[in-house]
Design an enzyme around this catalytic site. Structure first.
Site, short mmCIF file in Angstrom:
data_model
loop_
_atom_site.label_atom_id
_atom_site.label_comp_id
_atom_site.label_asym_id
_atom_site.label_seq_id
_atom_site.Cartn_x
_atom_site.Cartn_y
_atom_site.Cartn_z
N TYR A 98 0.66 -44.94 57.42
CA TYR A 98 1.00 -44.48 56.09
C TYR A 98 -0.14 -43.57 55.60
O TYR A 98 -1.31 -43.97 55.69
CB TYR A 98 1.17 -45.70 55.17
CG TYR A 98 1.41 -45.34 53.74
CD1 TYR A 98 2.62 -44.78 53.35
CD2 TYR A 98 0.44 -45.55 52.77
CE1 TYR A 98 2.85 -44.43 52.03
CE2 TYR A 98 0.67 -45.21 51.45
CZ TYR A 98 1.87 -44.65 51.09
OH TYR A 98 2.09 -44.30 49.79
N ARG B 154 -6.85 -62.53 34.81
CA ARG B 154 -7.30 -61.73 35.97
C ARG B 154 -7.62 -62.66 37.14
O ARG B 154 -7.43 -62.32 38.30
CB ARG B 154 -8.53 -60.88 35.60
CG ARG B 154 -9.15 -60.19 36.80
CD ARG B 154 -10.06 -59.00 36.48
NE ARG B 154 -10.89 -59.15 35.31
CZ ARG B 154 -11.95 -59.97 35.21
NH1 ARG B 154 -12.32 -60.73 36.23
NH2 ARG B 154 -12.65 -60.04 34.09
N LYS C 16 8.17 -51.94 47.88
CA LYS C 16 9.26 -51.47 48.73
C LYS C 16 10.36 -52.54 48.79
O LYS C 16 10.98 -52.82 47.79
CB LYS C 16 8.70 -51.09 50.10
CG LYS C 16 7.45 -50.19 50.02
CD LYS C 16 7.71 -48.83 49.41
CE LYS C 16 6.44 -48.05 49.10
NZ LYS C 16 5.52 -47.85 50.22
N ASP D 215 0.20 -54.09 58.76
CA ASP D 215 0.97 -53.72 57.57
C ASP D 215 2.45 -53.99 57.90
O ASP D 215 3.04 -53.32 58.73
CB ASP D 215 0.73 -52.24 57.25
CG ASP D 215 1.43 -51.77 55.98
OD1 ASP D 215 2.49 -52.34 55.63
OD2 ASP D 215 0.94 -50.83 55.34
C1 PLP Z 1 4.24 -47.54 50.36
C2 PLP Z 1 3.41 -48.05 51.46
C3 PLP Z 1 2.08 -48.41 51.23
C4 PLP Z 1 1.39 -48.21 49.90
O1 PLP Z 1 1.88 -49.03 48.91
P1 PLP Z 1 1.86 -48.69 47.34
O2 PLP Z 1 2.54 -49.85 46.73
O3 PLP Z 1 2.57 -47.39 47.15
O4 PLP Z 1 0.41 -48.57 46.95
C5 PLP Z 1 1.37 -48.93 52.30
N1 PLP Z 1 1.93 -49.09 53.52
C6 PLP Z 1 3.20 -48.75 53.76
C7 PLP Z 1 3.76 -48.96 55.12
C8 PLP Z 1 3.99 -48.22 52.75
O5 PLP Z 1 5.26 -47.87 53.01
#
Ligand code: PLP
Length: 372
Positions: free
Chosen positions: A99, A47, A196, A171
């Site tokens: 998001y 962890r 992603k 982000d």
């Molecule tokens: C998918 C996404 C998230 C969240 O991520 P997870 O891996 O699903 O928790 C945050 N920001 C953006 C821009 C995203 O496309």
């Protein structure tokens, strides 16, 4: 090293014991102590740290140009940990175009915890300046935004944050560091959902925080990662690191396909509006030319019709799959308003399209047939 080379080699050092080119996966949760009680090989308990997470974090630092990176079990865990590194009573300024999961974290977890949140149009700088307070710690943005592909000037927002002694957090999930590097443009912290484009194959969930400097704020994020425990498994780190090796060629291909499809949709009589920053009439086009190297693989569009017609249209698609998420090799399309729930401000006729790596002629033929 240029970014394409870094993406292939950082975190992929040859295994000293075996000479393996592909890194081994270390599943051990615990590591041997020396006779004097020390941990001479650096790891104690998985962890806290483990070799696969270290390799991924090293690669992420190199790609974004940061000094510190912390990998998490999901993008939302990464986002939650950044805000929780603040204190109850602190104030943050966040983009109103985010998001939807980020907005839910703020509303359902952090506001009850004591965080003060102001939602603003981050492209209206006077509005941003007007809400800044003595206790404002973060300006938070996403560009291109989800799902309307709005573009925000990262340098300008970072300057506004710094004037007030706050951090700019960006982000960077959609463009990835291949197309946009916020830390080089003035931001302090970058967030990713590695689920992603980094993973890239719709088969692993993960998140990351990358900090420009290793300061007390990053130390706190590291502490929250280690003690909060929302950490990715070693195999998940391995999958993300493997995905990153092909990131640069995938991003170029995603961008080319998306640009071609945006131009096709824009000319189609069944389409009311296409949101893609590569199109010259997009309001953020000039900024995007300065801050992104290509326009990315995401677009959204509004059909001429209502929600039922939008759903019927995607029901007729044969190659493009109907599913949430993005950034995988396969094209995914989604009716956003219905996944975002009743509070959604997304137009009912809007579809969000994660353009995959299929041949563009097949994708255009699929869209054309379904549009009729
Ligand atoms: C998918 C996404 C998230 C969240 O991520 P997870 O891996 O699903 O928790 C945050 N920001 C953006 C821009 C995203 O496309």
């Amino acid at each position: 090293m240029k970014i394409e080379t870094k993406a292939i080699h950082l975190g992929h050092e040859i295994d000293q014991e075996t000479g393996a080119i592909a890194p081994p996966i270390h599943l051990s949760t615990t590591f041997e102590r020396d006779t004097d009680g020390s941990y001479p090989r650096g790891h104690v308990y998985s962890r806290l740290s483990n070799p696969n997470r270290d390799a991924l974090e090293k690669c992420l630092c190199g790609l974004e140009g940061g000094e510190g990176a912390a990998a998490f079990s999901s993008g939302l865990a990464a986002i939650l940990n950044v805000f929780q590194a603040l204190l109850p009573g602190d104030h943050v300024v966040v983009s109103q175009d985010l998001y939807h999961g980020t907005t839910r974290i703020l509303q359902d977890i952090l506001v009850p915890w004591g965080l003060q949140v102001s939602y603003v149009d981050v492209n209206d700088f006077s509005q941003v300046r007007a809400v800044m307070k003595a206790n404002t710690k973060i300006i938070y943005l996403e560009t291109p935004s989800n799902p309307l592909l709005k573009i925000t000037d990262i340098s300008a927002l970072s300057a506004i944050a710094h004037e007030a002694g706050a951090l700019c957090v960006c982000d960077n999930t959609w463009p990835t560091p291949i197309l946009q590097r916020p830390l080089e443009l003035g931001a302090d912290i970058v967030i990713h959902s590695t689920t992603k484009y980094f993973g890239g194959h719709s088969d692993v969930l993960g998140g990351a925080v990358i900090s420009k400097i290793k300061d007390a704020f990053f130390d706190k994020i590291r502490m929250l990662q280690q003690i909060g425990g929302a950490v990715p498994a070693p195999f998940d780190c391995w999958l993300v690191l493997r995905g990153i090796q092909t990131l640069s060629c995938r991003m170029k291909n995603h961008s080319e396909n998306a640009f071609g499809i945006a131009k096709f949709l824009q000319k189609h009589p069944g389409i009311q509006k296409v949101h893609y920053p590569g199109l010259v009439d997009h309001p953020g086009h000039d900024i995007v030319l300065r801050q992104m190297s290509q326009f990315g693989g995401m677009l959204s569009f509004q059909i001429r019709g209502n929600k039922e017609e939008a759903l019927a249209f995607i029901g007729r698609l044969k190659i493009i799959k109907r599913a949430t998420s993005l950034g995988g090799v396969e094209s995914l399309i989604e009716h956003r308003a219905s996944i975002e729930g009743p509070q959604s401000k997304t137009p009912d006729n809007l579809l969000r399209f994660s353009v995959g790596l299929e041949n563009i002629e097949d994708l255009i033929a699929d869209l054309n047939d379904a549009l009729g």
